[in-house]
Design a protein around this motif. Sequence first.
Motif, PDB file in Angstrom:
ATOM      1  N   TYR A   1      74.206  -5.541  13.452  1.00  0.00           N
ATOM      2  CA  TYR A   1      75.070  -6.310  14.353  1.00  0.00           C
ATOM      3  C   TYR A   1      74.724  -7.797  14.282  1.00  0.00           C
ATOM      4  N   GLU A   2      75.688  -8.607  14.713  1.00  0.00           N
ATOM      5  CA  GLU A   2      75.438 -10.007  15.036  1.00  0.00           C
ATOM      6  C   GLU A   2      75.787 -10.213  16.497  1.00  0.00           C
ATOM      7  N   PHE A   3      75.094 -11.168  17.143  1.00  0.00           N
ATOM      8  CA  PHE A   3      75.217 -11.322  18.592  1.00  0.00           C
ATOM      9  C   PHE A   3      75.474 -12.784  18.950  1.00  0.00           C
ATOM     10  N   ALA A   4      76.267 -12.974  19.998  1.00  0.00           N
ATOM     11  CA  ALA A   4      76.471 -14.306  20.561  1.00  0.00           C
ATOM     12  C   ALA A   4      76.988 -14.138  21.985  1.00  0.00           C
ATOM     13  N   GLY A   5      76.494 -14.953  22.885  1.00  0.00           N
ATOM     14  CA  GLY A   5      76.978 -14.879  24.258  1.00  0.00           C
ATOM     15  C   GLY A   5      76.078 -15.654  25.194  1.00  0.00           C
ATOM     16  N   GLU A   6      76.682 -16.336  26.156  1.00  0.00           N
ATOM     17  CA  GLU A   6      75.922 -17.038  27.190  1.00  0.00           C
ATOM     18  C   GLU A   6      75.761 -16.120  28.388  1.00  0.00           C
ATOM     19  N   LEU A   7      74.574 -16.108  28.979  1.00  0.00           N
ATOM     20  CA  LEU A   7      74.285 -15.238  30.112  1.00  0.00           C
ATOM     21  C   LEU A   7      74.341 -16.013  31.420  1.00  0.00           C
ATOM     22  N   SER A   8      74.940 -15.386  32.428  1.00  0.00           N
ATOM     23  CA  SER A   8      74.816 -15.914  33.780  1.00  0.00           C
ATOM     24  C   SER A   8      73.497 -15.418  34.361  1.00  0.00           C
ATOM     25  N   LEU A   9      73.121 -15.926  35.520  1.00  0.00           N
ATOM     26  CA  LEU A   9      71.856 -15.505  36.131  1.00  0.00           C
ATOM     27  C   LEU A   9      71.899 -14.037  36.545  1.00  0.00           C
ATOM     28  N   SER A  10      73.091 -13.491  36.720  1.00  0.00           N
ATOM     29  CA  SER A  10      73.211 -12.080  37.106  1.00  0.00           C
ATOM     30  C   SER A  10      73.278 -11.149  35.901  1.00  0.00           C
ATOM     31  N   GLY A  11      73.333 -11.714  34.697  1.00  0.00           N
ATOM     32  CA  GLY A  11      73.412 -10.882  33.501  1.00  0.00           C
ATOM     33  C   GLY A  11      74.810 -10.698  32.961  1.00  0.00           C
ATOM     34  N   GLU A  12      75.800 -11.354  33.571  1.00  0.00           N
ATOM     35  CA  GLU A  12      77.161 -11.288  33.051  1.00  0.00           C
ATOM     36  C   GLU A  12      77.273 -12.170  31.806  1.00  0.00           C
ATOM     37  N   LEU A  13      78.184 -11.780  30.899  1.00  0.00           N
ATOM     38  CA  LEU A  13      78.393 -12.549  29.674  1.00  0.00           C
ATOM     39  C   LEU A  13      79.531 -13.545  29.867  1.00  0.00           C
ATOM     40  N   ARG A  14      79.269 -14.791  29.537  1.00  0.00           N
ATOM     41  CA  ARG A  14      80.266 -15.846  29.658  1.00  0.00           C
ATOM     42  C   ARG A  14      80.760 -16.256  28.274  1.00  0.00           C
TER      43      ARG A  14
END
Length: 505
Positions: A104-117
């Motif tokens: 896999y390849e991964f990309a994503g910004e995390l919020s403090l609650s663990g949600e992906l932005r």
Amino acid sequence: MSLAVLTSRALAGMQAPEVMVEVHLANGLPSFTIVGLPETEVKEARDRVRAALQNAGFEFPTRRITVNLAPADLPKESGRFDLPIALGILAASGQMPADTLAQYEFAGELSLSGELRPIRGALAMTFAMQRAQTTPARAFILPRANADEAALVGNVAILPADSLLQVVAHFAAHDADARLVAHVPQADATQPVYPDLADVKGQAQVKRALEVAAAGAHSVLMVGPPGTGKSMLAARFAGILPPMTDTEALESAAVQSLTNGFSASRWRMRPYRAPHHTASGVALVGGGGTPRPGEISLAHHGVLFLDELPEFQRSVLEVLREPLESGRITISRAARQADFPARFQLIAAMNPCPCGYLGHASGKCRCTPDQVARYQGKISGPLLDRIDLQIQVGALPHEELLDGTPGESSADIAQRVARAALLQHARQGKRNNLLSGNEIETHCRPDAAGEQLLRTAMSKLNWSARAYHRVLKVARTIADLAQASRIEQPHVAEAIQYRRAMRDQ
């Protein structure tokens, strides 16, 4: 296992080079260090990742954590590395399986609650994955908000997720129901909707010039007093351009993705950019410490409308000269270089004098010849030389404005434009505006009468070689609209009238 390695991608202009995210846990005083030329947003991932792991119910290791983003000499920016860093910590600490991460390849910004932005450049990253052609092919795990744009690129499995927990469950799941599901883009059969040229009353000659410009991808300058419909005409120009091809649509969407400007609802819609005349050179062509695309690149395969052209700073307008010729812009900085596409169609508008009413029937203009020359002189000769069609937009008589019948619709004009564009691609494989010098000699040779008329006009109007070639290309487009195989004298005559030198008017 105290070491985990995951794959992500950085952004360098339109490129998305591969980045190896290496996470190592060691004994010693607790610390969290990110190395590999990270910029501020990446360094701040330490706090986002720590809070996201804890709020998602995972244990944050009280050990010495080192994250290396390789290659070390490639600058890393934005929050796209949050997800692979968090997964690397979980894999290195044994809180999730690590045996299939290489698939896999991964990309994503995390919020403090663990949600992906959502992130910038998802489409460019997916393009890079497609070109890499790894064996076996990797799937791409990213935020759900980016799934539609990423899925536009074929042959890449897109696995959208809403949170860090969903991604971890995908690797820890023993049944298919808990695994991430590949995103399938919804086919959109609707046609892009543009404002209609029929809304503009009168101005038949100007509409004809815009039809010629659309058919051959020519640039246009409209000169006329205020209130004559220049802005309305420009706003409706995209609606008569030929439909976007798959390649054009993907290229345009990829550029917009770099600025979070892509929306699935605007898929296959020609971009229309109209920056204010206070825009800087960097805003127009792109730049910054981390180079970003400017207005000319965001208008790729679309329309760039510059209203009140003389009000732009002269230095800002001069940066348009090279992109108008090459269709690309290269931004060089001390530490990096970025190359962006910029194949746009320029539509510019201006008043003929400082007050705007030179030649108006009302006789309002009180500008002196020196003021008029100084105002029009804000547009340099080299830039004006690169604008194919320079046309007058006159004020409408009151009767035509109040009682005039609507003109042709954009749909009717677009049919003729598309037919002419297909003819050009069948003959030479490109639009007329892109013809080189040798190709002009081959495809744009007029008949004897047209050649004689062209020689006379060139002698009297003192055209440059560039202006001469541009008139030939415009004449070729006019002949294509008439479905004529040879450029004849009437085609040349019409092309010449679109090339009247502004300062001689």
